[in-house]
Design an enzyme around this catalytic site. Sequence first.
Site, PDB file in Angstrom:
ATOM      1  CE  LYS A 190      -7.185   3.963  -4.967  1.00 61.11           C
ATOM      2  NZ  LYS A 190      -7.082   2.218  -4.853  1.00 61.11           N
TER       3      LYS A 190
ATOM      4  CE  LYS B 197      -0.340   5.088  -4.637  1.00 67.81           C
ATOM      5  NZ  LYS B 197      -1.005   4.290  -3.575  1.00 67.81           N
TER       6      LYS B 197
ATOM      7  CE  LYS C 124      -1.961  -2.692  -7.859  1.00 65.02           C
ATOM      8  NZ  LYS C 124      -2.588  -2.200  -6.862  1.00 65.02           N
TER       9      LYS C 124
END
Length: 332
Positions: free
Chosen positions: A115, A197, A200
Amino acid sequence: MFNNQPVSYSGVQPSGNLTIGNYLGAIKNFASFSEAYKCFYCVVDEHAITVRQTPADLRRRTYETLALYMACGLDPEKNTLYVQSHVHEHAELAWILNCFTMFGELSRMTQFKDKSAKHADNINAGLFTYPTLMAADILLYQTDVVPVGVDQKQHVELCRDIAERFNQLFPDTFTVPEPIISKSGMKIMSLADPTKKMSKSDENVNAVVYILDDKDTIIRKFKRAVTDSETCVRLGEGKDGINNLIGIYSCFTGKSAEEIEKEFEGRGYGEFKLAVGEACADALAPVQQKYRELLADKGALEAQMKKGAEEASWYARRTLSKVQKKLGFVKI
Ligand code: AQP
């Protein structure tokens, strides 16, 4: 464990439209714990703000995530369904646990590294200490099992380490939880880049199948899924795209990889992709129908939020108060 009943705890961030990764890796499995466990399932809005959210979207998605929980079969009479920011003990215990978590441990977290790379302009302290808030979520409820996708296993393991460290200093404070990764909890990968991965927050909407996508959209996305130059539907090294599609088809149909390879012997990728799309759309249709009904009644969702928060607070208060006492905080 609470009153001799084992506890199951998990959560989903309202940080975007939920994907079939969230569904297969987590939510679909939550309902199976309802009979044997005392279950807490949380909409973790405080986690979501570790990356920037538009307030109106966050608010809307909080309602939507709660409605999706119920649409996926979570009965609010059997499960405590609530929103994280409605139970202030989460943030309070997180602060305490920060003082029992090492900088080096947090630095090793894969999600933090991923992230931070993705949001290089906003590597905030919350992103770094996300796992201690997650540990607080879990430990507040004396949780025995945490059903999560495999991507969250590292965070649950850190939670165990924190609990054990705290228990060593202050015996019998926390139950040490176990992660539960179900068969369908395998990592669902992006359709555009099957080495990544499915998330969303992916900006490429074609990489992701959302739980609420309509049938045509689902089929179109699977048809465009990146595969390889072979034509044979079989698991294999370097066949990340096909491996992912076999996994998804297996989750939706319950068929094993061998059965799937047999079913598609001599048939091309085109036919296989269509079958995956159809299986996915058919499985999601009843969830979507129920979701629309639930979302139409905002008042009922708010009443559920209130009831869930009251239930959760009762358990959370007990644990936080025990922790504060053990630490030496003065009670007035
Ligand atoms: N691709 C996935 N495959 C299997 N399980 C997955 N989960 C998420 N993506 C996959 C599981 O869904 C649960 C809720 O996830 P989350 O919302 O708390 O956070 P996340 O893991 O960071 O999910 P996303 O979709 O990748 O969100 P963003 O893009 O906001 O970071 C967890 O149990 C997770 O394992």
